[in-house]
Enzyme design. Structure first.
Site, PDB file in Angstrom:
ATOM      1  N   SER A  38     -24.637  15.911  23.368  1.00 32.11           N
ATOM      2  CA  SER A  38     -23.655  16.852  23.927  1.00 32.11           C
ATOM      3  C   SER A  38     -24.356  17.998  24.641  1.00 32.11           C
ATOM      4  CB  SER A  38     -22.738  17.361  22.828  1.00 32.11           C
ATOM      5  OG  SER A  38     -23.477  17.780  21.695  1.00 32.11           O
ATOM      6  N   THR A  46     -42.988   0.615  17.937  1.00 35.75           N
ATOM      7  CA  THR A  46     -42.119   1.779  17.917  1.00 35.75           C
ATOM      8  C   THR A  46     -42.273   2.599  19.167  1.00 35.75           C
ATOM      9  OG1 THR A  46     -41.412   3.725  16.752  1.00 35.75           O
ATOM     10  CG2 THR A  46     -43.746   3.361  16.804  1.00 35.75           C
ATOM     11  N   ASN A  73     -29.786  16.090  15.511  1.00 34.82           N
ATOM     12  CA  ASN A  73     -29.151  14.813  15.774  1.00 34.82           C
ATOM     13  C   ASN A  73     -27.631  14.882  15.780  1.00 34.82           C
ATOM     14  OD1 ASN A  73     -31.323  12.873  16.208  1.00 34.82           O
ATOM     15  ND2 ASN A  73     -32.009  13.696  14.245  1.00 34.82           N
TER      16      ASN A  73
END
Lengths: 385, 385
Positions: free
Chosen positions: A385, A181, A380
């Site tokens: 953006s 991970t 999230n």
């Protein structure tokens, strides 16, 4: 306390200008030997980032001299241009360190689908190579340079008789490894060949990073790299090394869990009495990925019905009317029926323990996850953006 | 517009006192014949509620005279006492309607792990039996009585030459069917034997309810029941009947999606160019269950990297560097690389269309899902408290 803790390693963490914020965004970890053995495990996501494609090839011969890691862009789904940027990064490090580019691994993390600037990376690598040091501050800078949405750097060290393991990790979202991970670099001055490192790394990650499932979303860029310098001159026996490595991996995995995006609970789902270890993992993971269960924990609601509903979707051996569920020490479900009153359970603490007793065998496993919170949704919904 | 639309059916919806709020909570649907054929599909969750265990047995002979449905409690993980409550409910309906208890199906919905009061249910069934009617209002009351967190009742009707299909559904969370979803009752006055009903129901649900995956959480109580009275005297050909039934099921499935807990977007994930239909469904479902993708849509963020990362976790045939992703008409990813700028995509409307072109074959499928919102987290962190 980080990758520079074992003898034979140097590191640097710098602001190369990849992140618009000016924060540290490029780390370099170099193995000065005498041995330059390495092993790595990679995401099992079939959509793999360019640095993963590169590093998989580079690690094959078991020789790893250095690892370059950047935050500020994942270099995933960026086409042949993206692969060239990774290649150029490795070449820059090789040239600065006088090693072969095929012995340099590359890791990237950040937004998928954004092209990285090859020139910025090349200059960053040269600058990092000029600042390499073996002290604690250098290791700390490297750990800080790989952060994305992480709120704090994650480092570890394990000191054994005459040798050490050090490590750093980043990761706060897309935390559901297939094999490994997030970005992790582990270093050791133990004197071990790459085949032994590879076996130990697979054994340690299987029960640590691979048991972490914060949000069910598997990254395209996960990589765990282990480097051995041999500088201690000590060759530990395999079992001792695996145990120490597992300790380091678990420490980093739990730091990843503790810093998961927006989470307010760190949940350990302990499955006992399973027919096989695989069953225990499948059951734990199914509960860990159940949004209704995760939202209930956020609301401090010991909703054990959602635990049983999640178990029911697995292929594991179990009889619903034998299952017990205990939350933070209170058995709320016994033999598939209500047991102690829900309001006896105190879910206020961040550390949450859910024990599932399947009564189907002797195997067990613990999966670490987090709750589903407003902050997770917020972070999230606004990331790119 | 509901289960009383076809000839031969009566219904009632009453407040039996199961819900503390005094809202309607018990529905009764009765098939007055001349034929009393029935078929049903059930959740594939291996943790099944008591009414599911009962109804699976009762439907086996293909004769169904009535369906009792209650909200206010799922009667799941309530042990032998819970099964007795279901049995007593069926007996009460059988006695009031002068039919066999083995021809009465029972459905329950609400919180898992709470015991229902058998006496309240029994009295409720008798009261409902006294208010049975075949008019539109009776069908509307029944549809309202099965609501839990639904904000509105869901009903449908399909009128064909000389015969009809009517239906009602409830469901706003735990929307990820294995075989069927939520509580659905469909009625028809077509004259068909139960084997034909069963075949048609499996075909229709496979491409409607089974393609709905609002939150990845499979219920323990899902049941879709189809009853045929034969009262029209018309026996449609199989293909025509399946088409009409599929239309009714799709209408109800999309109503379930449109009322999903806390959702602000109804997302259709259309997967094209898959090697097999199974691959298309697996890819669509993987994207639909990806919390990062779902949170991005909530934030009006066309984050196609998360779509590709989700595809990468499947076993479907695909090459990451052939995949196109189009969001609300704008192709943001072409051949695994950035295409049109993200800011051209308008994700303000509730209806959201994501088209994934795998370029791996000719098969396609559409999965319907919702976004992950603050309201979803809020509603599901407070449901049982």
């Amino acid at each position: 306390m980080s990758v520079t803790s074992p003898a034979g390693f140097e590191a640097a963490g710098i602001a190369a200008g990849i992140k618009r914020t000016g924060a540290l965004d490029l780390a370099l970890v170099v193995n000065r030997g005498p041995r330059q053995a390495g092993a790595a495990v990679f995401t099992s996501n079939r959509a793999k980032a360019n640095p993963i494609l590169w590093s998989q090839q580079a690690v094959e011969d078991g020789v790893v001299s250095a690892v370059v890691l950047n935050s500020g862009g994942a270099n995933c789904f960026t086409g042949p241009e993206g692969f060239q940027v990774t290649h150029r990064t490795a070449e820059a490090a090789a040239s600065a360190l006088h090693v072969s580019a095929g012995d340099v691994l590359v890791c990237s993390t950040g937004l998928i689908g954004d092209q990285l600037d090859g020139e910025v990376l090349e200059e960053g690598v040269l600058s990092a190579a000029n600042r390499l040091a073996s002290d604690e501050a250098a290791g700390a800078d490297a750990a800080r340079a790989i952060m994305t949405t992480d709120s704090r750097p994650k480092t570890t060290q394990v000191v054994v008789d005459g040798w050490r393991i050090g490590g750093m990790a980043k990761g706060a979202g897309m935390l559901a490894p297939g094999l490994a991970t997030m970005l992790v670099v582990l270093t050791t001055d133990a004197d071990l060949p790459s085949a032994d490192l590879d076996a130990a790394l697979r054994e340690a990650t299987r029960v640590t990073f691979d048991r972490l499932d914060s949000d069910g979303c598997m990254s395209t860029n996960d990589q765990v790299t282990l480097l051995a310098s041999g500088a201690s001159g000590v060759t530990p026996d395999a079992a001792t090394f695996v145990e120490a490595l597992t300790t380091a991996c678990r420490d980093l995995a739990l730091q990843l869990q503790g810093d998961a995006e927006g989470a307010s609970h760190d949940i350990a789902i302990e499955v006992r009495g399973a027919a096989t270890e695989g069953d225990a993992v499948e059951v734990g993971r199914s509960v860990a990925r159940n949004n209704l269960f995760k939202a209930a924990i956020f609301g401090n609601d010991p909703n054990w019905g959602r635990v049983l509903a999640a178990i029911g979707t697995t292929r594991a051996a179990f009889d619903p009317y034998l299952v017990d569920v205990t939350m933070n020490g209170v058995r709320v479900c016994h033999a598939g029926r209500p047991d102690r009153p829900r309001d006896e359970v105190d879910l206020a603490p961040r550390a949450t323990h859910v024990r599932i007793e399947l009564h189907a065998g002797e195997a067990s496993a613990t999966i670490w996850t987090n709750d589903l919170t407003h902050d997770y949704v917020h972070e999230n919904s606004a990331y790119s953006s």
